[in-house]
Design an enzyme around this catalytic site. Structure first.
Site, PDB file in Angstrom:
ATOM      1  N   ASP A 119      36.168  36.879   6.023  1.00  0.00           N
ATOM      2  CA  ASP A 119      35.803  35.497   6.368  1.00  0.00           C
ATOM      3  C   ASP A 119      36.935  34.703   7.015  1.00  0.00           C
ATOM      4  O   ASP A 119      36.686  33.671   7.633  1.00  0.00           O
ATOM      5  CB  ASP A 119      35.337  34.757   5.106  1.00  0.00           C
ATOM      6  CG  ASP A 119      34.006  35.279   4.590  1.00  0.00           C
ATOM      7  OD1 ASP A 119      33.252  35.839   5.394  1.00  0.00           O
ATOM      8  OD2 ASP A 119      33.739  35.133   3.387  1.00  0.00           O
TER       9      ASP A 119
ATOM     10  N   LYS B  52      19.397  32.300  33.304  1.00  0.00           N
ATOM     11  CA  LYS B  52      19.911  33.310  32.363  1.00  0.00           C
ATOM     12  C   LYS B  52      18.802  34.312  32.096  1.00  0.00           C
ATOM     13  O   LYS B  52      17.630  33.921  31.962  1.00  0.00           O
ATOM     14  CB  LYS B  52      20.278  32.622  31.032  1.00  0.00           C
ATOM     15  CG  LYS B  52      21.657  32.043  31.035  1.00  0.00           C
ATOM     16  CD  LYS B  52      22.635  33.121  30.611  1.00  0.00           C
ATOM     17  CE  LYS B  52      24.042  32.590  30.500  1.00  0.00           C
ATOM     18  NZ  LYS B  52      24.987  33.664  30.230  1.00  0.00           N
TER      19      LYS B  52
END
Ligand code: F6P
Length: 330
Positions: A134, A220
């Site tokens: 993390d 896109k």
């Protein structure tokens, strides 16, 4: 000196390199290392690493070949009993019984919180090593396992991009990060993802939908949205549902949850080097008489920071990373 070493909480690639660093440094300086199995639980159960000669110590050769092994040979756990006064007092008694003078704990926030509480009931020395995918600890720029975990996520994202482009689709890709979006953000930037949903950033289904419409207009042909599991909007499945509820999907979408795959695998060179350096540094700190601190790296230098200053609910994400995402995901 008899030094106990344990890993606790979620495993992280490079933990084994850290254990190797501890053993190589301590034993070569004439000290003994006792491997404690299953984290703090092993302290309560008096469960120790047993070497090939049937003894409860870790000689130099016990860590041979560990550099390339993910996970931890000492096993890990999350231990509820250690969160109680009674549990910690029992652990202190067990350390005394086995003549262990010092402890090195390898893990993340929970592990260091445990070490801080334990330092109040045990008078031996304790040093922590930062290991969590993390990367959510203060007192260090990076944690053991983070780089490998980002690489693993990026590899998966690259593959998903191929199929996303071929089908002109969108993928919501969920990665670990219950409290922290560092991993999701770095993976998103490195893989060129268009959207990132992380606990540190406030977003909404409406904002995501609007962004998708803009990206559609910009022609896109595929979209990757990286979602940290702890995002306040929910996991990838919830976000897909929430966005779909707003209107027809600008890109047909699928969900992929990478889950615990992110925590496994061969540590990258950075985690090997960093793991070894933290293990060696932790032993050096003990030999210098230090206690109650985590070793880490800040601007390329090893530093020691008191446990109470490294534990945090949320490490602030650097603005420059957010700016980079903004620029790169146009
Ligand atoms: O190692 C940290 C972490 O990966 C968090 O991001 C995640 O939420 C948690 O561990 C889950 O771990 P487990 O499934 O082992 O409880």
């Amino acid at each position: 000196m008899r030094i106990g070493v344990l890993c606790s909480g979620g495993d992280a690639p490079g933990m084994n390199c850290c254990i190797r660093g501890v053993v190589r440094k301590a034993v070569s300086e004439g000290h003994e290392v006792i491997g404690i199995m299953h984290g703090y639980q092993g302290l309560l159960d008096e469960e120790f690493y047993i070497n090939r000669d049937g003894k409860a110590t870790m000689p130099i050769r016990s860590v041979s070949g560990l550099s390339s092994r993910g996970g931890t040979i000492l096993y890990s756990s999350r231990c509820d009993a250690f969160m109680t006064d009674k549990g910690r007092k029992k652990a202190a008694k067990n350390l005394k019984k086995h003549k262990i003078d010092a402890l090195i704990t390898i893990g993340g926030n929970g592990t260091l919180r445990g070490a801080l509480d334990f330092s109040k009931v045990w008078n031996g020395q304790i040093i922590g090593c930062p290991a969590t995918i993390d990367n959510d600890l203060k007192g260090t720029d990076i944690t053991i396992g983070f780089d490998t975990a980002v690489d693993t996520a990026v590899e998966a994202l690259d593959k998903l991009r191929d199929t996303a482009t071929s089908h002109e689709r969108m993928f919501y890709v969920e990665v670990m990060g219950r409290e922290s979006g560092y991993l999701a953000l770095c993976a998103a930037i490195a893989a060129g993802a268009e959207i990132v949903c992380i606990p540190e950033l406030i977003d909404s289904y409406e904002a995501i939908y609007k962004r998708l419409m803009v990206l559609k207009r910009r022609k896109k042909d595929s979209i990757l949205a990286v979602v940290a599991e702890g995002d306040e909007l929910g996991g990838a499945i919830d976000i897909q549902k929430g966005v779909r509820a707003i209107g027809p999907e600008p890109f047909p979408s699928r969900v992929v949850i990478l889950g615990h795959i992110i925590r496994g695998g061969i540590p990258c060179y950075g985690d090997r080097l960093f793991g070894a350096s933290m293990g060696v540094g932790a032993v050096e700190a003990l030999l210098a008489g230090e206690t109650g601190k985590m070793i880490g790296i800040v601007h390329g230098e090893r530093v020691l920071t008191p446990f109470e200053d490294v534990i945090c609910d949320r490490k602030e994400i650097k603005r420059n990373l957010l700016d980079l995402l903004e620029t790169m995901s146009k």
